[in-house]
Scaffold this active site. Structure first.
Site, short mmCIF file in Angstrom:
data_model
loop_
_atom_site.label_atom_id
_atom_site.label_comp_id
_atom_site.label_asym_id
_atom_site.label_seq_id
_atom_site.Cartn_x
_atom_site.Cartn_y
_atom_site.Cartn_z
CG HIS A 34 -5.14 -32.85 17.47
ND1 HIS A 34 -5.77 -33.59 16.50
CD2 HIS A 34 -5.13 -31.58 17.01
CE1 HIS A 34 -6.14 -32.80 15.50
NE2 HIS A 34 -5.75 -31.57 15.79
CG ASP A 352 -3.32 -29.26 11.50
OD1 ASP A 352 -3.54 -28.28 12.23
OD2 ASP A 352 -4.20 -29.78 10.79
#
Length: 505
Positions: A34, A352
Site C-alpha cells: 500500500h 510490506d
C-alpha cells in the site's frame, strides 16, 4: 524504508535485455505494498508530533455502496462526510483538529493518505507504460477484466491502494463505456494468506514472538542500540525509558512513526534528531532482523508465513505452462462458475510484510524494509517456439470457454509436488522461465543461479519454472490451517530442533 523513489522507465536498450526476443511473456503477477499511510498508533506527542493528521481529503466525501430501499436488487451509493471526535480535557466529546487546523481531512490510524493514493496511482501508470505501451502485453483499451485477477487483503489501505493502481493502469479514458465493475477477490481474515497471518495462525504467532525475543537478546545491549538510545531515550515515556526491541513503544513501532512522518508534510514532522541517518540505518537493520530473519533461517517460518501464497503463485504459473492457462473461478464476473478467459495479469494489494516474506523465502532479501508503494512483479515467460502447449503434457489444454452452468475441471497440477508430475509436464516447465522484479530491479534467486540448468543461459535472474517450483515446494504447506496448530509450544525450530534451513536452496 519510507517513500519509494521510482526509477525512470526502461530505455529501449534495457527493454531488449530485460525482455529477450526469444522469450514470450505469458503471465504477470504484481504484489504491491500500500501507499503512504498514517502511523498505526499515536506516539511522540511529547516531541510535538500532532495526534491527528490532516492528509485524508477523501473524508470530505465518503461514498459507500450500502443503501437500498425495500427492493434489495437495487443499490445506491450513500454519500457522507466524516468528522472525528476526541476526548476533551474533561472527557467531553470535542471535534478532533488536525495539525493545520483542519477538521474535515482527519485520518484514522493506519489510513491511506492523499500522498499514498497519488503514489499508488503513479505505480499503475508505470505498469501501464511498461506492459501496455512498451511491451504491448496488455491491451490499450479494456472492455472488462475477465483476463485479470484483482485481490486485496481485508485491510482498507491495501484495497484502496490496489484500486488506485488499477485506475492508474486503466483510467477512464482506457475503459469502454460499457465497462462493467471489476471483480475484486477477498478472503475471510481467518483464511487470509496474502500477508503473514500472525493473528490467525497460532504456531506462526508463537514463532514470530520467539524470533522477536531472539532479536531482543541480540540487539538490546548492542552498540547500535546504545547509539539509538543516545539520540531518542529523552523522548521515551517514564514507564519505558530505554528504546529496545521489546520496549513500549517497541523499536519497530518507533521506526514506523518516523517513516510515516518523513513521508508527509512539515506539519507532522518530528524533531530533527529523529531523522539522523545513522540512527535510521541502525533502526532498520534491527527491525528487519526482528521481523524477517526467520524467513532465511527456518523452513517452518517460511511455510506458515508465506508458503501458502507462494504455492498459489506457482500453481498459477504451472497451470499457464501445462494446462493451457490459469483460470480463476473467484475472479470471474457474474454469478456462475464460468471462467472463460485465461488470466494474463494479476494485481494484489498487500503489505510490506508480504513483499519482505516473498523475497526472504527465496533467499533474495536485500536486507532493507520495503518502502511504501513497493512492488514485486512475478513474470512468466515461454520460449517463443514453445508458446503452444506440447502434445502429451499433463492434461489437455482447457477450452477457451465453458458452459455457464458447468464449473471448470479441477486442475491436476494444483499443489502437486514436482516429483509427481510426468516428464512431459516437467519438460514444459523447463521451457518456461520465471523472473521477479522488485521495484523494477531484477531479483537474483540463489537456488536458480547456482546451477546452469536452473536458469536462462547468460542471465541468472531468469529461473526455469521447474527449478522455481522445486524451491517453493520445499515450503509450500499441504494444509496451512493444520500446520498452524501443529508444533505448538515446540520452540524456535520445531520438534527436535530439526527445522533449521536456508532459504532459496
Amino acid at each position: 524504508m519510507t517513500t519509494l523513489t521510482p526509477r525512470e522507465p526502461y530505455s529501449q536498450e534495457e527493454l531488449q535485455k530485460l525482455y529477450p526476443r526469444d522469450l514470450k511473456l505469458q503471465l504477470v503477477q504484481v504484489f504491491l505494498r500500500h501507499g503512504e499511510r498514517t502511523p498505526v498508533s499515536s506516539r511522540f506527542q511529547n516531541a510535538g508530533l500532532a495526534e491527528y493528521w490532516p492528509y485524508c481529503t477523501v473524508a470530505r466525501q465518503m461514498i459507500q455502496m450500502a443503501t437500498t430501499n425495500k427492493d434489495l436488487s437495487q443499490w445506491k451509493g450513500f454519500e457522507w462526510h466524516r468528522k472525528t471526535e476526541a476526548f476533551g480535557d474533561k472527557d467531553e466529546a470535542v471535534v478532533a483538529v488536525g495539525a493545520t487546523g483542519d477538521i474535515e481531512s482527519i485520518c484514522q490510524h493506519g489510513e491511506l493518505t492523499d500522498k499514498g493514493r497519488e503514489t499508488t496511482y503513479a505505480l499503475g501508470e508505470r505498469l501501464r507504460h511498461l506492459y501496455v505501451d512498451q511491451l504491448g502485453f496488455m491491451p490499450k483499451i479494456k472492455s472488462d477484466t475477465e483476463d485479470m485477477y484483482l485481490r486485496a487483503t481485508p485491510i482498507p489501505r491495501a484495497l484502496e491502494s490496489m484500486q488506485q493502481a488499477f485506475w492508474g493502469m486503466y483510467p477512464a479514458s482506457a475503459r469502454t463505456q460499457d465497462f462493467p465493475p471489476p471483480v475484486i477477490v477477498a478472503r475471510s481474515i481467518s483464511e487470509e494468506t496474502l500477508f503473514p497471518n500472525e493473528g490467525n495462525c497460532r504456531r506462526f504467532r508463537q514463532l514470530a514472538r520467539l524470533w522477536a525475543d531472539k532479536a531482543a537478546l541480540r540487539w538490546n545491549e548492542s552498540e547500535q542500540m546504545n547509539y539509538i538510545n543516545s539520540v531518542l531515550s529523552k523522548w521515551m515515556p517514564e514507564t519505558s525509558p530505554k528504546v529496545a526491541v521489546d520496549s513500549h513503544p517497541r523499536l519497530s513501532g518507533i521506526n514506523d512513526t518516523i517513516n510515516a512522518s518523513d513521508a508527509h508534510g512539515p506539519a507532522t514532522r518530528l524533531p530533527s534528531e529523529f531523522y539522523d541517518t545513522k540512527l535510521r540505518q541502525y533502526m532498520e537493520d534491527i527491525a528487519v532482523d526482528e521481523w524477517f530473519a526467520g524467513y532465511n533461517e527456518s523452513a517452518e517460518y517460511r511455510r506458515l508465513g508465506i508458503g501458502a501464497l507462494m504455492g498459489d503463485v506457482v500453481d498459477r504459473m504451472v497451470s499457464t505452462a501445462v494446462d493451457g492457462g490459469w483460470r480463476s473461478e473467484s475472479s470471474a464476473s457474474g454469478t456462475s462458475t464460468s471462467t472463460g478467459k485465461a488470466i494474463k495479469f494479476a494485481m494484489s494489494g498487500c503489505h510490506d510484510t508480504t513483499l519482505a516474506a516473498i523475497l526472504g523465502s527465496l533467499g533474495a532479501s536485500n536486507g532493507r524494509w520495503p518502502p511504501f508503494t513497493s512492488s514485486i512483479a512475478v513474470e512468466l515467460f515461454s520460449r517463443s517456439e514453445n508458446t503452444e502447449k506440447k502434445p502429451g503434457s499433463l492434461s489437455t489444454p482447457l477450452k477457451s470457454s465453458f458452459d455457464s452452468n458447468t464449473p471448470p475441471p479441477p486442475s491436476e497440477t494444483a499443489r502437486a509436488p514436482l516429483s509427481s508430475l510426468p516428464q512431459a509436464a516437467r519438460q514444459s516447465m523447463q521451457d518456461h522461465y520465471v523472473r521477479l522484479r522488485f521495484n523494477d530491479v531484477p531479483v537474483r534467486i540463489p537456488g536458480c543461479a547456482a546451477k546452469p540448468q536452473n536458469h536462462l543461459p547468460g542471465d541468472e535472474t531468469f529461473c526455469t519454472l521447474d527449478a522455481f517450483k522445486e524451491i517453493v515446494d520445499k515450503f509450500t504447506p499441504k494444509s496451512w490451517r493444520e500446520d498452524c496448530v501443529t508444533n505448538l509450544g515446540e520452540g524456535l525450530y520445531g520438534k527436535d530442533n530439526k527445522d533449521k534451513s536456508v532459504a532459496g536452496c
